[in-house]
Scaffold this active site. Structure first.
Site, PDB file in Angstrom:
ATOM      1  N   ASN A 206      39.076  24.988  43.318  1.00 16.49           N
ATOM      2  CA  ASN A 206      38.442  26.192  42.793  1.00 16.49           C
ATOM      3  C   ASN A 206      39.210  26.475  41.709  1.00 16.49           C
ATOM      4  O   ASN A 206      40.147  27.260  41.912  1.00 16.49           O
ATOM      5  CB  ASN A 206      38.254  27.250  44.043  1.00 16.49           C
ATOM      6  CG  ASN A 206      37.790  28.629  43.176  1.00 16.49           C
ATOM      7  OD1 ASN A 206      37.187  28.726  42.327  1.00 16.49           O
ATOM      8  ND2 ASN A 206      37.955  29.770  44.094  1.00 16.49           N
TER       9      ASN A 206
ATOM     10  N   LYS B 134      38.509  28.625  39.561  1.00  8.09           N
ATOM     11  CA  LYS B 134      38.446  30.323  39.270  1.00  8.09           C
ATOM     12  C   LYS B 134      38.045  30.526  37.956  1.00  8.09           C
ATOM     13  O   LYS B 134      37.337  29.781  37.306  1.00  8.09           O
ATOM     14  CB  LYS B 134      39.637  31.098  39.744  1.00  8.09           C
ATOM     15  CG  LYS B 134      39.931  30.754  41.026  1.00  8.09           C
ATOM     16  CD  LYS B 134      41.071  31.651  41.921  1.00  8.09           C
ATOM     17  CE  LYS B 134      41.422  31.269  43.262  1.00  8.09           C
ATOM     18  NZ  LYS B 134      41.962  32.059  44.065  1.00  8.09           N
TER      19      LYS B 134
ATOM     20  N   HIS C 155      33.217  33.444  48.374  1.00 14.53           N
ATOM     21  CA  HIS C 155      34.617  33.656  48.068  1.00 14.53           C
ATOM     22  C   HIS C 155      35.229  35.001  48.225  1.00 14.53           C
ATOM     23  O   HIS C 155      34.664  36.210  47.903  1.00 14.53           O
ATOM     24  CB  HIS C 155      34.892  33.061  46.767  1.00 14.53           C
ATOM     25  CG  HIS C 155      36.613  32.840  46.937  1.00 14.53           C
ATOM     26  ND1 HIS C 155      37.353  33.793  46.301  1.00 14.53           N
ATOM     27  CD2 HIS C 155      37.117  31.746  46.855  1.00 14.53           C
ATOM     28  CE1 HIS C 155      38.623  33.160  46.419  1.00 14.53           C
ATOM     29  NE2 HIS C 155      38.483  31.995  46.750  1.00 14.53           N
TER      30      HIS C 155
ATOM     31  N   GLU D 189      37.346  36.664  46.622  1.00 12.87           N
ATOM     32  CA  GLU D 189      37.349  37.417  45.502  1.00 12.87           C
ATOM     33  C   GLU D 189      36.003  38.266  45.214  1.00 12.87           C
ATOM     34  O   GLU D 189      36.075  39.266  44.611  1.00 12.87           O
ATOM     35  CB  GLU D 189      37.864  36.571  44.297  1.00 12.87           C
ATOM     36  CG  GLU D 189      39.363  36.283  44.638  1.00 12.87           C
ATOM     37  CD  GLU D 189      39.883  34.834  44.013  1.00 12.87           C
ATOM     38  OE1 GLU D 189      39.192  34.382  43.227  1.00 12.87           O
ATOM     39  OE2 GLU D 189      41.010  34.847  44.549  1.00 12.87           O
TER      40      GLU D 189
ATOM     41  N   GLU E  20      39.436  30.887  54.858  1.00 17.81           N
ATOM     42  CA  GLU E  20      40.385  31.329  53.714  1.00 17.81           C
ATOM     43  C   GLU E  20      40.824  32.769  54.257  1.00 17.81           C
ATOM     44  O   GLU E  20      40.113  33.767  53.806  1.00 17.81           O
ATOM     45  CB  GLU E  20      39.823  31.299  52.356  1.00 17.81           C
ATOM     46  CG  GLU E  20      39.375  30.049  51.911  1.00 17.81           C
ATOM     47  CD  GLU E  20      39.009  30.147  50.247  1.00 17.81           C
ATOM     48  OE1 GLU E  20      40.004  29.197  49.772  1.00 17.81           O
ATOM     49  OE2 GLU E  20      38.690  30.790  49.684  1.00 17.81           O
TER      50      GLU E  20
ATOM     51  N   GLY F 177      46.505  32.694  47.088  1.00 19.44           N
ATOM     52  CA  GLY F 177      47.111  32.947  45.751  1.00 19.44           C
ATOM     53  C   GLY F 177      48.581  33.876  46.242  1.00 19.44           C
ATOM     54  O   GLY F 177      49.043  34.150  45.225  1.00 19.44           O
TER      55      GLY F 177
ATOM     56  N   SER G 247      46.821  28.895  49.540  1.00 19.14           N
ATOM     57  CA  SER G 247      48.193  28.696  49.215  1.00 19.14           C
ATOM     58  C   SER G 247      48.481  27.272  49.841  1.00 19.14           C
ATOM     59  O   SER G 247      49.609  26.738  50.309  1.00 19.14           O
ATOM     60  CB  SER G 247      49.195  29.342  49.665  1.00 19.14           C
ATOM     61  OG  SER G 247      49.106  30.742  49.089  1.00 19.14           O
TER      62      SER G 247
HETATM   63  C1  PEP Z   1      41.229  29.991  46.769  1.00 17.60           C
HETATM   64  O1  PEP Z   1      41.018  31.127  45.724  1.00 17.60           O
HETATM   65  O2  PEP Z   1      40.092  29.690  47.135  1.00 17.60           O
HETATM   66  C2  PEP Z   1      42.408  29.486  47.026  1.00 17.60           C
HETATM   67  C3  PEP Z   1      42.471  28.814  48.036  1.00 17.60           C
HETATM   68  O3  PEP Z   1      43.341  30.034  46.325  1.00 17.60           O
HETATM   69  P1  PEP Z   1      45.035  29.239  46.389  1.00 17.60           P
HETATM   70  O4  PEP Z   1      44.938  27.999  46.598  1.00 17.60           O
HETATM   71  O5  PEP Z   1      45.531  29.717  44.987  1.00 17.60           O
HETATM   72  O6  PEP Z   1      45.674  30.320  47.526  1.00 17.60           O
END
Ligand code: PEP
Length: 255
Positions: A9, A11, A97, A99, A169, A175, A215
């Site tokens: 992703n 973003k 997602h 976000e 997630e 993040g 992460s």
């Molecule tokens: C995401 O935003 O889907 C995600 C998993 O981000 P990160 O790997 O940076 O934690």
């Protein structure tokens, strides 16, 4: 046999040249994949056509949008509709997602409508779910995630569910550098599979791919992906760095 999937992703990152270079590196060094594996690149809308052109001759690498609108056309300035994505050659779309849930106030009912629009237009949906830290601390994460699935997906039938992947997630791990432990990930993935089993039956539950996101890096992917119900990952930050993303793809293959 369900697929193992690593989805990146991006973003709101990378300009067109940076995106092109990143895909070129990934394709050049991509390990051998087969029909049981999939790599998905969820790029910003602006990159989709370029990414599709770059990956069109590479089996097992697909392109995803990060969102779509719930209506199929109309006066929705700044939005993108599922038929436009399908027509452009996009195969997958991220729905839900955290976000977008947080910054765009997308609730479970809206995500059900977006899922319908995506499926009606032949897109494969990567449906994201996951709890905030206070829910995890209260110990109610299983009910919370179960309810996200119920309110956004339980109106579907078993055939439609074959076009859905789930990405678990935990918001506290996205993040933040704070990853769920392999045990926390496996426990939740097992719970998600049980919830799907109860609603749609064993065949759907055993066939659906459930990805972990939060992460995930090349250094922890092998451990995270070892869980029996962990079928790969949705990757944010590490998807922007070719070596890291390739390392996670290799971890998927070795799991
Ligand atoms: C995401 O935003 O889907 C995600 C998993 O981000 P990160 O790997 O940076 O934690």
């Amino acid at each position: 046999m369900r697929k193992k999937i690593v989805a990146g992703n991006w973003k709101m990152n990378l300009n067109l040249k940076e995106g092109k270079d990143l895909i070129e590196r990934i394709l050049t060094e991509l390990p051998n994949l087969n029909e049981h594996n999939q790599v998905v690149l969820a790029t910003p809308y602006l990159h989709l056509s370029q990414a599709i052109a770059q990956t069109q001759h590479t089996a097992f690498v697909s392109v995803a949008a990060q969102n779509c609108h719930h209506e199929t056309s109309g006066a929705y300035t700044g939005e993108i509709a599922a038929p436009m994505l399908q027509n452009a050659g996009v195969q997958y779309v991220l729905i839900g997602h955290s976000e977008r849930r947080a910054y765009n106030h997308e609730d479970n009912a809206l995500l059900a409508a977006k899922t319908n629009a995506a499926l009606a237009n032949g897109l494969q949906v990567i449906f994201c779910c996951g709890e905030a830290l206070e829910i995890r601390d209260a110990g109610t994460q299983n009910d919370f995630v179960g309810n996200q699935l119920k309110e956004s997906l339980f109106h579907l039938d078993a055939a439609a569910m074959s076009n859905i992947e789930i990405a678990y997630e935990p918001i506290w791990a996205i993040g933040t550098g704070r990853t769920a432990t392999a045990e926390q990930a496996q426990d939740m993935h097992q719970h998600i599979r049980q919830v799907i089993n109860a609603q749609f039956g064993a065949a759907v539950a055993q066939n659906i791919s459930i990805l972990y996101g939060g992460s995930c890096k090349a250094s922890n992917a092998v451990e995270l992906f070892a869980g029996a119900d962990v079928d790969g990952g949705l990757i944010g930050g590490a998807a922007l760095i070719a070596d890291d993303f390739l390392g996670i793809i290799k971890a998927m293959l070795s799991a």
